[in-house]
Design a protein around this motif. Structure first.
Motif, PDB file in Angstrom:
ATOM      1  N   TYR A  15       0.597  -3.374   4.633  1.00 39.55           N
ATOM      2  CA  TYR A  15       1.877  -2.988   5.240  1.00 39.55           C
ATOM      3  C   TYR A  15       2.981  -3.292   4.235  1.00 39.55           C
ATOM      4  CZ  TYR A  15       5.824  -2.839   8.482  1.00 39.55           C
ATOM      5  OH  TYR A  15       7.006  -2.545   9.096  1.00 39.55           O
ATOM      6  N   ALA A  26      10.419   8.978  10.960  1.00 39.00           N
ATOM      7  CA  ALA A  26       9.795   7.718  11.323  1.00 39.00           C
ATOM      8  C   ALA A  26       9.941   6.723  10.193  1.00 39.00           C
ATOM      9  CB  ALA A  26       8.313   7.942  11.677  1.00 39.00           C
ATOM     10  N   ARG A  27       8.871   6.412   9.479  1.00 38.15           N
ATOM     11  CA  ARG A  27       8.894   5.407   8.428  1.00 38.15           C
ATOM     12  C   ARG A  27       9.290   5.964   7.072  1.00 38.15           C
ATOM     13  NH1 ARG A  27       8.360   0.010  10.239  1.00 38.15           N
ATOM     14  NH2 ARG A  27       7.309   0.119  12.252  1.00 38.15           N
ATOM     15  N   GLY A  50       5.336   9.666   3.828  1.00 32.69           N
ATOM     16  CA  GLY A  50       5.537   8.907   5.055  1.00 32.69           C
ATOM     17  C   GLY A  50       4.251   8.741   5.843  1.00 32.69           C
ATOM     18  N   PRO A  51       4.372   8.423   7.130  1.00 36.18           N
ATOM     19  CA  PRO A  51       3.192   8.228   7.970  1.00 36.18           C
ATOM     20  C   PRO A  51       2.324   9.470   8.002  1.00 36.18           C
ATOM     21  CG  PRO A  51       5.176   7.489   9.085  1.00 36.18           C
ATOM     22  CD  PRO A  51       5.624   8.228   7.867  1.00 36.18           C
TER      23      PRO A  51
END
Length: 481
Positions: free
Chosen positions: A441, A37-38, A46-47
């Motif tokens: 973010y 994902a991110r 990560g997430p």
């Protein structure tokens, strides 16, 4: 980290006893290793898994441990939390409960979702009627929607609709390239822009889908206004002259221009100067170009002005405008594009809009939620504007050359780390924010920094505290060698 600064932050706790997440934590660690994902697959940074939240307070599994943090950088599709989210979700919940009871007794039921070749669920009627009130042009009988599931598809849908209308000699008159059947008419997109995944969506710089694959064709980047255009009349005039020259040079190639009144991650929340964007769009129309305003980042009142769309507040007069998943509170997948005119022309020509999916715009629950969101958001316009002023109040004093620049308005702001600050400094900042228990973010490219985009109903106390924590992290970064 080379910086040895540490600051003790007392963790906040949720009301009542925290539930035991021991087994879930271990299982989640294993599951996260399988997700791309991110961050790279199996990366610990990560997430995470969100275990609990209360307003902006978040309890999550992150980097293989539980932590509590203040979330200031959620997606712009997150509109409400707490009682406000419950309020807009209630009609969908009641509907689903009712339908389940009907299904259990084999009674007739209203569809929760249906393939769009068969039709639309009944809640679409209320949604269309209330959305019409907020569109950034006077009420006209010829406008239409193309509904999608997420933002990138909504932009593609807007481009296709405008291209179809141009082929029918509408919105506005067809351009010379179409008359002479020369090169295909390209899209004008900002030289730094984001309208979806860089490999499959629109925006610049475009990336190949895989190594050596062809990039998305048909995009011509137009120049960006310089940052100083926000305050300098001479910079505005110079840019307007530059853009007009670009238009003249590419008039036989470009048929449609896409503008983001407020950029997202591509320029860290920077806004167009209002009067400059008005003049640029006027120029496009004078040259007979169609204009799509992509408001997925700044729409639905997040911009802090007294309207749903920024195009309405600024009088931008676009030919089409997009909206993203915020329309259904970010809970149900619904997005789309509204096109100012052309429904009659497309009907008479028999031309179909091809950018669609079998279940795009098919969810009764999404329509019910979106209708409630459109009723509730206007009550928060003033509050969004007031809360937005806290950002320059608390972070503004940190602005200076060779450190950072602040962009934005309302509840969408960006903090840009200026050269010579680089990737190493961004990683330091992430660690400092982690120590401070605050999470914006983060943006790694093309600019480096972070964005602030909380839910519209974030409490003033949470926002103030989160901004103070960010300010401490930034001050510590500034003092690092």
């Amino acid at each position: 980290m080379n910086c040895t600064w540490h600051h003790h932050v007392d963790l906040f706790f949720f009301a009542g006893d925290a539930p035991s997440h021991g087994d879930l934590t271990e299982r989640s660690k294993a599951a996260l290793k399988r997700l791309a994902a991110r961050a790279p697959v199996s990366a610990s940074h990560g997430p995470g898994v969100i275990l609990q939240r209360h307003g902006a307070k978040l309890r999550r599994l992150h980097e293989h441990q539980q932590e509590e943090t203040l979330l200031l950088g959620a997606a712009c599709s997150e509109v409400f939390t707490g009682p406000r989210l419950a309020k807009v979700l209630r009609p969908a919940f009641d509907c689903q409960k009712r339908v389940i009871e009907q299904l259990e007794t084999d009674a007739p039921f209203e569809p929760l979702g249906i393939h769009t070749s068969a039709g639309f669920p009944p809640a679409v009627t209320d949604f269309v009627e209330i959305l019409e009130v907020h569109l950034p042009w006077p009420t006209e009988d010829d406008w239409f929607l193309n509904l999608q599931l997420e933002g990138a598809s909504a932009v593609w849908a807007g481009v296709e609709a405008l291209a179809a209308l141009r082929a029918q000699n509408l919105v506005p008159a067809i351009s010379r390239c179409e008359l002479q059947n020369k090169d295909p008419c390209y899209l004008g997109v900002a030289e730094q822009s984001y309208h979806g995944a860089r490999t499959t969506g629109l925006g610049q710089p475009a990336l190949p889908r895989w190594t050596n694959a062809p990039r998305t064709d048909g995009q011509i980047p137009y120049p960006l206004p310089p940052a100083e255009a926000a305050t300098s009349e001479s910079a505005k005039k110079a840019y307007l002259k530059e853009f007009e020259g670009f238009l003249a040079e590419n008039t036989e190639r470009i048929g449609i221009f896409i503008f983001e009144p407020q950029w997202g991650s591509s320029l860290l929340g920077r806004t167009w100067p209002k009067d400059l964007l008005q003049k640029v769009i006027e120029l496009c129309h004078r040259f007979e170009k169609s204009v799509l305003c992509d408001e997925i980042m700044c729409g639905l009142g997040r911009h802090g002005h007294d309207s749903l769309f920024l195009s309405t507040a600024w009088g931008l007069n676009p030919d089409a405008v997009t909206f993203g998943k915020a329309i259904a509170a970010g809970t149900f997948p619904l997005s789309g594009v509204a096109v100012r005119r052309g429904a009659t022309t497309l009907l008479r020509s028999g031309q179909k809009i091809l950018q669609g999916h079998t279940y795009a715009g098919s969810s009764e629950l999404a329509y019910l939620t979106a209708t409630q969101v459109l009723k509730e958001v206007p009550a928060w316009f003033r509050k969004v504007s007031e809360l937005g002023m806290l950002v320059p109040e608390i972070l503004g004093p940190l602005q200076e050359d060779e450190f950072l620049r602040l962009h934005g308005h309302g509840l969408l702001w960006g903090v840009e780390l200026l050269p010579p600050r680089g990737a190493k400094d961004l990683e330091r900042l992430k660690q400092l924010c982690h120590q401070e228990n605050v999470w914006p973010y983060f943006v790694e490219a093309p600019k480096k920094g972070f964005m602030i985009s909380p839910a519209l109903d974030i409490s003033e106390a949470h926002l103030r505290e989160g901004l103070r924590r960010l300010a401490r992290a930034l001050q510590a970064l500034k003092s690092c060698p």
